[in-house]
Scaffold this active site. Structure first.
Site, PDB file in Angstrom:
ATOM      1  CD1 TRP A 170      -2.908   1.550   1.167  1.00  0.00           C
ATOM      2  CD2 TRP A 170      -3.381  -0.112   0.362  1.00  0.00           C
ATOM      3  NE1 TRP A 170      -4.165   1.987   0.541  1.00  0.00           N
ATOM      4  CE2 TRP A 170      -4.669   0.780   0.105  1.00  0.00           C
ATOM      5  CE3 TRP A 170      -3.476  -1.461  -0.045  1.00  0.00           C
ATOM      6  CZ2 TRP A 170      -5.599   0.276  -0.418  1.00  0.00           C
ATOM      7  CZ3 TRP A 170      -4.799  -1.923  -0.603  1.00  0.00           C
ATOM      8  CH2 TRP A 170      -5.624  -1.125  -0.941  1.00  0.00           C
ATOM      9  CG  ASP A 171      -0.885   5.173  -0.221  1.00  0.00           C
ATOM     10  OD1 ASP A 171      -1.092   4.670   1.178  1.00  0.00           O
ATOM     11  OD2 ASP A 171      -1.229   5.766  -0.402  1.00  0.00           O
ATOM     12  CD1 TRP A 172      -1.131   3.924   4.144  1.00  0.00           C
ATOM     13  CD2 TRP A 172      -0.744   1.934   4.706  1.00  0.00           C
ATOM     14  NE1 TRP A 172      -2.167   3.047   4.075  1.00  0.00           N
ATOM     15  CE2 TRP A 172      -1.857   1.806   4.596  1.00  0.00           C
ATOM     16  CE3 TRP A 172      -0.127   0.913   5.344  1.00  0.00           C
ATOM     17  CZ2 TRP A 172      -2.605   0.851   4.498  1.00  0.00           C
ATOM     18  CZ3 TRP A 172      -0.759  -0.357   5.617  1.00  0.00           C
ATOM     19  CH2 TRP A 172      -2.079  -0.332   5.246  1.00  0.00           C
TER      20      TRP A 172
ATOM     21  CD  GLU B 137      -9.546   7.146   4.218  1.00  0.00           C
ATOM     22  OE1 GLU B 137      -8.539   7.603   3.423  1.00  0.00           O
ATOM     23  OE2 GLU B 137      -9.900   6.196   3.966  1.00  0.00           O
TER      24      GLU B 137
ATOM     25  CG  ASN C  94     -11.044   2.486   1.855  1.00  0.00           C
ATOM     26  OD1 ASN C  94     -11.315   3.505   2.593  1.00  0.00           O
ATOM     27  ND2 ASN C  94      -9.985   2.486   0.893  1.00  0.00           N
ATOM     28  CD  GLU C  95     -10.281   5.754  -0.349  1.00  0.00           C
ATOM     29  OE1 GLU C  95     -10.108   6.860   0.325  1.00  0.00           O
ATOM     30  OE2 GLU C  95      -9.821   5.443  -1.366  1.00  0.00           O
TER      31      GLU C  95
END
Length: 918
Positions: free
Chosen positions: A198-200, A562, A465-466
């Protein structure tokens, strides 16, 4: 290894009952399979022992066969592990009674993910979903004496690739962005979605038996677990109690018994029922009336107590004459998601009403606390959730790209008053809707809803989510086939997930996605044209190019679920997984750790908007200082945004507002990297978390300037009672003096559950002839005893333009041990010191304040060690302390406006890199 989805699904339906066993010890014959297993690679070149629950990666690491998976580039260097196939095996002893039993269940509470399980060489079960347990009657496969169980794992990366290739329709996104160094097609497998990157976070895609495993031999009917949901009818609470049973294979008729139900009120309530169990009726349901006079309601943190009651069921099987017991701790509360017209605005409200009280939800988003779940101990969870409670949080959103958390997480949420917004585990992707996939999802949702619904902390379910936004906003270039993808979306979330949730739990609201327009999305056939509308539902807001320190750049939503900004962790934390050659913001390591495209450049550009970048001839010191200013930027930006949302609870701006929720992204980290978290991996608080304590305080003073140069000071109260005899002080300080240049005092009474404007004054009038660059403003609210209830500040110019600011000398003057794990720390300064940052290197704990403006010569901090920390003395703590303030990061006074760097100024390097991205 080829996986057969049809067989795996059959086993899920046949054996995966919808909750965990109450405890292995409650059964007459249990063989515990946790502990040491042998782990072997496909070509048998690696054989090592490992502990289960656990996985292959940490077994190899603990055996010294691989380096620390989190160190440097090892998330990529160790990718070969998940691309291989692995076999886990162990022996266990079986006595004659168990070997001759008609029913011995192999119970695997969680397998990650694709595995063929054999007992004595015979296939017992095949697994394909890490979010459900697998049960199989292996009695015919057992023998007296030594038996062998083996679990052969396929590569989840390869399975995902194969399933995507076999699927008739393109199902985006195929792969994560290249900067995440991840793997593709995770949407085709029911596995932790962020485990492919993921981006983290990293892409380890772990392999292993991640939940307990055992064998259970029994006769007759056994109580497996219980579930309880509560509703209030007039003055009586109704407890809907569901009892789930297991039935031995030799039972062909009903298995009668008695259930003794005890609720731990004062006095206890006890009920005895006759119960009959059969293969067609493995669940028994009854309703228990409880007088409201016996109940103390459960409340979110800050609004009341978190009273919990033990609910116990003892089932006595008349045939086997054996008693089995299941318990739950339950709470009593009501919850509604209110979507109704807003006076003075079009659209609908979006807020939670708990126990008939509208609650402003303050909190953050939760992600998995480690890439390897076996490292997420109860102690780590306790520190993380207590950190949230200390910051006055009352809600987590358990994000839909991770996992349904372990039981202890929800127990802590119950105990601490952290309400849970529970996503189903679908995130940022479109998903297949073939029969096998939907069947696995049905079992998953059914199991998880039953498992979690007894927890009073769980307030709402969310479908994903999204993914509504992804379709509506064409994230994946699906516009040309929109109707097909929209039908798939509705098939999965509206036709599959939602009916299960609503059937199994009628006591909580269900929302189809986040963000969503709520009931407005429903009227638009579940996919709104603008799911991020500020007039409905919730929003996710990110903008890394606007000025994050300017409140006017933010939306005015009904609920912000968020939002956030990145920062790096502290040097103490990043040092653990890096080498001296990595300690530059432009190093290969810093680039590889940053999984958000252009994230490092974005951070530096946001910092440079408000202050000069650090200058120090020592590259290591300069690197540490860059990490420090990144945390300043994150803390101030999220402070600014959150205060804006809190001020809107009773207010509209241009017809928008009445915001009733602020959940920033994100609370915790999965590893040591630049992320949006407020708590670093290892549980050290970033500056943001200290700021959260203040911007989520029950009483907040919030000063801000409008576009006309008028200073407005508002207070926001979450208290359910009015507070009288308060005093607002608005103080103007010059940067070069700790003597106030101007003070305005406003006595006031604070209304309950209200945001109020106390002061409106042109800033120039407050400055009384001073230039904006010379000064800043501090606002405090004190009670009638003079105690500070809230304090805050407003900057009037970027630090590059500040006049009179000089480098202070901030020193530790004393450290006194007040109690075990509790210390007082004296600080002194000779000048105004912005963003004073105190660290206790190597000591686990937190300070009473941090990242603060020091405007007086002396102050006292309190330092508290975490309960699980190694006890230190006052001298040891003092030796660990490091103090930094903003002006310390510049080597010379003139460096505020002119930087020196061995490779050119950071600003010039930044400009060159930014141009290279264009």
């Amino acid at each position: 290894m080829k996986m057969t989805r049809k067989i795996a699904f059959f086993l899920i339906l046949s054996f995966a009952t919808p909750s965990l066993l109450s405890s292995p010890s409650s059964y007459p014959s249990v063989i515990d399979l946790d502990g040491i297993w042998s782990i072997e690679s496909s070509n048998k070149s690696i054989t090592v022992n490992g502990t289960m629950p656990g996985g292959v990666h940490l077994a190899l690491f603990n055996a010294g066969l691989i380096p620390d998976p989190y160190h440097a580039f090892n998330d990529v260097n160790l990718r070969w592990i998940v691309l291989d196939t692995w076999t886990l095996s162990r022996t266990f002893e079986v006595d004659s009674k168990t070997a001759n039993s008609s029913t011995t269940l192999l119970i695997l509470e969680g397998v990650d993910t694709f595995a063929t399980v054999r007992v004595n060489g015979h296939v017992a079960v095949e697994t394909e979903n890490m979010f459900i347990p697998y049960l199989s009657n292996v009695a015919p496969l057992l023998k007296v004496g030594t038996n062998v169980i083996s679990v052969e794992f396929a590569s989840s990366v390869q399975v995902a690739h194969d399933r995507a290739a076999e699927y008739a329709q393109y199902m985006p996104p195929e792969c994560p962005p290249a900067g995440q160094h991840g793997e593709c097609h995770v949407n085709f497998v029911r596995k932790e979605q962020c485990s492919f990157s993921w981006d983290w976070g990293p892409a380890f895609a772990p392999i292993g038996i991640w939940q307990p495993a055992w064998l259970l031999s029994f006769e007759g009917a056994y109580l497996r677990t219980i579930h309880a949901t509560v509703t209030l009818q007039n003055d009586t609470w109704l407890v809907l109690l569901e009892m789930d049973f297991l039935l031995s294979a030799d039972i062909t008729t009903n298995a009668p018994g008695t259930a003794t139900i005890t609720l731990g009120t004062t006095p206890p309530l006890k009920t005895i029922l006759g119960v009959s169990v059969s293969k067609s009726a493995l669940r028994y349901t009854t309703t228990l009336p409880v007088p409201s006079t016996l109940i103390d309601r459960w409340w979110p943190n800050g609004y009341g107590s978190q009273t919990l009651y033990d609910l116990e069921v003892q089932f006595y099987d008349l045939r086997s004459q054996i008693t089995s017991t299941a318990t739950k701790r339950i709470g009593f509360r009501t919850v509604e998601l209110v979507q109704e017209p807003v006076q003075g605005s079009v659209g609908l409200s979006y807020y939670f009403r708990v126990n008939d009280l509208p609650i402003f939800m303050k909190g953050s988003n939760w992600i998995p606390a480690d890439a390897f779940q076996e490292r997420v101990t109860p102690q780590r969870l306790t520190v993380l959730l207590q950190s949230a409670q200390l910051a006055h949080m009352n809600m987590f959103r358990v994000w839909g790209g991770g996992i349904y958390e372990q039981e202890r997480f929800y127990e802590l949420a119950d105990e601490l008053g952290i309400a849970i917004w529970q996503d189903m585990m679908f995130g940022c992707a479109l998903y297949p809707v073939d029969q096998g996939f939907l069947g696995s999802v049905q079992s998953e949702i059914s199991y998880q809803i039953d498992r979690l619904k007894s927890h009073p902390s769980v307030l709402t379910w969310s479908g994903n989510n999204e993914n509504e936004a992804a379709l509506a906003e064409d994230w994946y270039q699906t516009k040309a086939s929109f109707e097909q993808y929209a039908d798939d979306y509705r098939t999965l979330y509206i036709g599959t997930v939602m009916p299960i949730v609503q059937k199994q739990d009628a006591t909580r609201p269900f929302v189809s996605s986040s963000p969503t327009n709520g009931v407005e999305s429903q009227t638009e056939n579940w996919i709104a044209k603008d799911p991020q509308s500020p007039l409905y539902g919730d929003v996710h807001h990110y903008d890394y190019f606007a000025d994050g320190w300017d409140w006017q750049t933010y939306p005015t939503p009904r609920f912000a679920s968020e939002y956030g900004f990145q920062s790096w962790p502290s040097f103490e934390t990043i040092q653990q997984v890096s080498s001296p050659s990595d300690w530059s913001i432009f190093s290969a390591f810093s680039s590889q750790r940053q999984h958000h495209d252009d994230g490092n450049i974005q951070q530096l550009m946001m910092v440079a908007r408000h202050m000069n970048l650090p200058t120090n001839q020592n590259d290591t010191v300069n690197y540490a200082n860059i990490l420090y200013v990144s945390q300043i930027n994150q803390a101030v930006a999220i402070k600014t945004e959150t205060e804006h949302y809190r001020r809107l609870r009773d207010n509209l701006l241009n017809g928008q507002g009445h915001c009733m929720g602020a959940l920033y992204w994100q609370l915790n980290d999965i590893w040591q990297a630049p992320t949006w978290a407020s708590i670093e991996y290892g549980e050290k608080w970033k500056m943001l978390h200290y700021y959260a304590i203040k911007f989520y305080a029950p009483l907040l003073v919030s000063p801000f300037e409008d576009s006309a140069g008028v200073l407005r000071v508002m207070t926001v109260s979450d208290s359910t009672v009015n507070v009288t005899s308060l005093l607002l002080n608005v103080t103007v300080y010059k940067w070069n003096s700790m003597t106030p240049a101007n003070v305005i005092s406003v006595p006031f009474d604070q209304l309950a559950l209200n945001s109020t404007t106390l002061l409106t004054r042109p800033t120039a009038q407050l400055l009384n002839g001073l230039q904006r660059e010379e000064a800043f403003i501090v606002a405090t609210v004190t009670d009638d005893a003079g105690s500070i209830l809230s304090d805050n500040w407003v900057l009037l110019s970027p630090f590059q333009e500040a006049i009179g600011i000089e480098k202070p000398t901030v020193q530790v003057t004393s450290v006194l041990e007040i109690h075990v794990h509790l210390f007082h720390i004296g600080l002194s300064t000779d000048r105004i010191a912005p963003f004073v940052w105190v660290e206790a290197i190597g000591v686990r704990g937190f300070f009473s304040d941090n990242g603060f403006f020091m405007v007086k010569p002396n102050m006292t901090l309190v330092f508290t060690q975490w309960y699980d920390a190694t006890t230190v003395t006052a001298d040891e703590l003092r030796a660990s302390l490091r103090v930094t303030s903003l002006m310390d990061i510049y080597e010379q006074p003139s460096d505020r406006t002119r930087h020196h760097h061995p490779h050119g100024s950071l600003e010039s390097i930044l400009l060159q890199k930014a141009k290279g991205k264009q």
